[in-house]
Write a protein that holds these residues in place. Structure first.
Motif, PDB file in Angstrom:
ATOM      1  N   SER A   1     -12.215 -10.817  10.438  1.00 33.67           N
ATOM      2  CA  SER A   1     -12.185  -9.366  10.265  1.00 33.67           C
ATOM      3  C   SER A   1     -11.889  -8.723  11.609  1.00 33.67           C
ATOM      4  N   CYS A   2     -11.194  -7.610  11.578  1.00 28.11           N
ATOM      5  CA  CYS A   2     -10.837  -6.908  12.808  1.00 28.11           C
ATOM      6  C   CYS A   2     -10.559  -5.446  12.488  1.00 28.11           C
ATOM      7  N   ASN A   3     -11.327  -4.548  13.114  1.00 23.87           N
ATOM      8  CA  ASN A   3     -11.130  -3.101  12.944  1.00 23.87           C
ATOM      9  C   ASN A   3     -11.172  -2.669  11.480  1.00 23.87           C
ATOM     10  N   GLY A   4     -11.961  -3.357  10.680  1.00 22.73           N
ATOM     11  CA  GLY A   4     -12.106  -2.977   9.276  1.00 22.73           C
ATOM     12  C   GLY A   4     -11.164  -3.681   8.340  1.00 22.73           C
ATOM     13  N   LEU A   5     -10.201  -4.428   8.870  1.00 25.48           N
ATOM     14  CA  LEU A   5      -9.280  -5.196   8.033  1.00 25.48           C
ATOM     15  C   LEU A   5      -9.783  -6.628   7.902  1.00 25.48           C
ATOM     16  N   ILE A   6      -9.624  -7.201   6.722  1.00 25.43           N
ATOM     17  CA  ILE A   6     -10.054  -8.565   6.435  1.00 25.43           C
ATOM     18  C   ILE A   6      -8.825  -9.417   6.162  1.00 25.43           C
ATOM     19  N   CYS A   7      -8.800 -10.618   6.747  1.00 26.01           N
ATOM     20  CA  CYS A   7      -7.736 -11.578   6.455  1.00 26.01           C
ATOM     21  C   CYS A   7      -8.311 -12.653   5.537  1.00 26.01           C
ATOM     22  N   ILE A   8      -7.622 -12.899   4.428  1.00 22.30           N
ATOM     23  CA  ILE A   8      -8.085 -13.837   3.406  1.00 22.30           C
ATOM     24  C   ILE A   8      -7.020 -14.902   3.183  1.00 22.30           C
TER      25      ILE A   8
ATOM     26  N   LEU B   1     -10.905   3.408   8.451  1.00 22.91           N
ATOM     27  CA  LEU B   1      -9.762   4.026   7.772  1.00 22.91           C
ATOM     28  C   LEU B   1      -8.447   3.371   8.169  1.00 22.91           C
ATOM     29  N   VAL B   2      -8.507   2.294   8.936  1.00 20.65           N
ATOM     30  CA  VAL B   2      -7.292   1.637   9.416  1.00 20.65           C
ATOM     31  C   VAL B   2      -6.411   1.233   8.238  1.00 20.65           C
ATOM     32  N   SER B   3      -5.140   1.592   8.328  1.00 19.98           N
ATOM     33  CA  SER B   3      -4.200   1.331   7.242  1.00 19.98           C
ATOM     34  C   SER B   3      -3.341   0.096   7.541  1.00 19.98           C
ATOM     35  N   LEU B   4      -2.888  -0.537   6.483  1.00 22.69           N
ATOM     36  CA  LEU B   4      -1.986  -1.674   6.621  1.00 22.69           C
ATOM     37  C   LEU B   4      -0.540  -1.228   6.819  1.00 22.69           C
TER      38      LEU B   4
ATOM     39  N   GLU C   1      -6.878  -0.924   0.084  1.00 20.59           N
ATOM     40  CA  GLU C   1      -5.484  -1.239   0.402  1.00 20.59           C
ATOM     41  C   GLU C   1      -5.367  -2.730   0.707  1.00 20.59           C
ATOM     42  N   SER C   2      -4.383  -3.396   0.132  1.00 22.60           N
ATOM     43  CA  SER C   2      -4.199  -4.828   0.385  1.00 22.60           C
ATOM     44  C   SER C   2      -2.715  -5.138   0.525  1.00 22.60           C
ATOM     45  N   LYS C   3      -2.432  -6.273   1.165  1.00 20.34           N
ATOM     46  CA  LYS C   3      -1.041  -6.659   1.404  1.00 20.34           C
ATOM     47  C   LYS C   3      -0.933  -8.180   1.408  1.00 20.34           C
ATOM     48  N   LYS C   4      -0.032  -8.716   0.619  1.00 23.99           N
ATOM     49  CA  LYS C   4       0.251 -10.143   0.643  1.00 23.99           C
ATOM     50  C   LYS C   4       1.251 -10.417   1.762  1.00 23.99           C
ATOM     51  N   LEU C   5       0.937 -11.380   2.616  1.00 27.66           N
ATOM     52  CA  LEU C   5       1.838 -11.722   3.703  1.00 27.66           C
ATOM     53  C   LEU C   5       2.989 -12.578   3.181  1.00 27.66           C
ATOM     54  N   PRO C   6       4.136 -12.533   3.855  1.00 25.78           N
ATOM     55  CA  PRO C   6       5.251 -13.398   3.449  1.00 25.78           C
ATOM     56  C   PRO C   6       4.802 -14.853   3.438  1.00 25.78           C
TER      57      PRO C   6
ATOM     58  N   LEU D   1      -5.783  15.794   9.072  1.00 25.16           N
ATOM     59  CA  LEU D   1      -6.644  15.386  10.188  1.00 25.16           C
ATOM     60  C   LEU D   1      -7.198  13.982   9.980  1.00 25.16           C
ATOM     61  N   ILE D   2      -7.777  13.733   8.808  1.00 26.84           N
ATOM     62  CA  ILE D   2      -8.438  12.451   8.538  1.00 26.84           C
ATOM     63  C   ILE D   2      -7.421  11.318   8.467  1.00 26.84           C
ATOM     64  N   SER D   3      -6.179  11.635   8.133  1.00 26.52           N
ATOM     65  CA  SER D   3      -5.125  10.610   8.040  1.00 26.52           C
ATOM     66  C   SER D   3      -4.448  10.345   9.373  1.00 26.52           C
ATOM     67  N   SER D   4      -4.732  11.156  10.390  1.00 24.56           N
ATOM     68  CA  SER D   4      -4.031  11.034  11.663  1.00 24.56           C
ATOM     69  C   SER D   4      -4.477   9.789  12.426  1.00 24.56           C
TER      70      SER D   4
END
Length: 364
Positions: free
Chosen positions: A113-120, A359-362, A136-141, A42-45
């Motif tokens: 920042s947008c919907n809980g995600l941060i761009c650095i 809880l927004v995921s990358l 959770e983090s992600k390096k952009l190309p 449920l929480i992951s949906s």
């Protein structure tokens, strides 16, 4: 002897459980995910994550809203603290974020920042997306830039459910690039901007599917205007400013105040500044003057700056950047005074933004 009756807890319908859980903090929800497979599912949906985010955003001064700041002492760090206490004359404590930063980092900026995600943006070339709560983090190309990124912005295209990063290299002629999280790739767009323009801020402010900067150029007769970039159609436009705001020498500052586009205009010769709010996006007639702060009311009024996103509380206290050595201050318009909030384990910052825990995921 009175007989004892045992009462069973009634079974709650799924929609009631969802409603209750969607009002909890993200940290609590992350713990509850491990209690059962059904709650984990449920929480992951996608539906639950969206519902939780909508509940959090309804109240901009809820416990789910925090301020993230870049500090340097002597190496770069990210610190975050709760927004709510600052607007109610209470103390808050700054905590160190767990985003990985090593000594090779010689430049660190918050793009937005947008919907809980941060761009650095690190070292003026490398972009990361990060959720401070889920870690959770992600390096952009890597983007092919010859020198460094001179203009940037981060936002959300609601029509496609896609998060996008805008970037321009410092080389000339300027070339606009947009990153899509869904495709995990960069594409070039028509910049539509002549060489020789000047931006008031290198970082765009996101609202209503658009990024916003202030801009002036020969083509605009050197008047300061609000430039917008529609992330859905990836086209630029010029927004109408308040008719009564006469501004020539200094660029207006653009921010977001309680979900509305806002501008700050300086009149240094007259010793005051004005705050305006666009109550209905895209409707020029809905510009409304929020307040005027004069040098007589407050000696250092000209040192006030809006956070990229900032808020006004129910008691009308407004949060600002402040001072040449940048800190955070709260302006009380009823008493025409600036108050220093109590932030423990925190001194000054290089740049800062407000984000909502989510809880927004990358992993789109």
């Amino acid at each position: 002897m009175e007989s004892k009756t045992l009462y069973k807890i009634p079974h709650l319908p799924p929609e009631i459980i969802t409603e209750i859980l969607s009002r909890l903090s993200v940290k609590s929800l992350l713990k509850l995910k491990s209690t059962s497979k059904s709650w984990h599912s449920l929480i992951s949906s996608e539906h639950f994550i969206k519902t939780h985010l909508e509940n959090s955003e309804k109240n901009p001064i809820s416990a789910n809203h925090r301020i993230l700041s870049v500090v340097k002492k002597p190496n770069y760090e990210l610190k975050h603290f709760s927004l709510r206490p600052l607007l109610y004359e209470q103390a808050t404590e700054a905590k160190r974020g767990d985003f990985p930063i090593d000594k090779s980092v010689h430049s660190l900026k918050l793009v937005g920042s947008c919907n809980g995600l941060i761009c650095i943006l690190i070292n003026k070339k490398i972009f990361f997306l990060w959720n401070p709560v889920t870690a959770e983090s992600k390096k952009l190309p890597d983007l092919d830039v010859s020198v460094y990124i001179s203009e940037r912005g981060f936002g959300f295209d609601k029509s496609s459910g896609d998060y996008k990063v805008y970037a321009v290299s410092s080389r000339r002629p300027t070339i606009g690039n947009i990153y899509s999280l869904k495709t995990d790739s960069w594409t070039r767009i028509n910049n539509d901007l002549e060489d020789g323009y000047t931006l008031g801020s290198k970082t765009g402010t996101f609202l209503s599917g658009n990024l916003h900067w202030t801009i002036t150029s020969k083509e605009l007769n050197w008047r300061w205007c609000i430039l917008s970039l529609d992330l859905k159609n990836e086209v630029f436009g010029i927004m109408e400013q308040p008719s009564d705001a006469i501004h020539v020498d200094f660029d207006p500052l653009v921010g977001v105040l309680d979900g509305c586009l806002s501008t700050l205009y300086y009149y240094p010769d007259d010793g005051y500044l004005e705050f305006w709010v666009l109550k209905q996006y895209g409707v020029k007639e809905s510009w409304s003057k929020l307040m005027t702060v004069s040098h007589q009311d407050y000696n250092d009024a000209m040192d006030m700056r809006p956070l990229q996103s900032f808020v006004i509380s129910p008691n009308e206290r407004v949060l600002f950047k402040y001072g040449s050595v940048i800190g955070i201050a709260v302006y009380n318009p009823k008493e025409n005074r600036v108050e220093d909030p109590k932030i423990l384990a925190f001194d000054q910052f290089l740049n800062s933004d407000i984000y909502v825990e989510s809880l927004v995921s990358l992993n789109c």
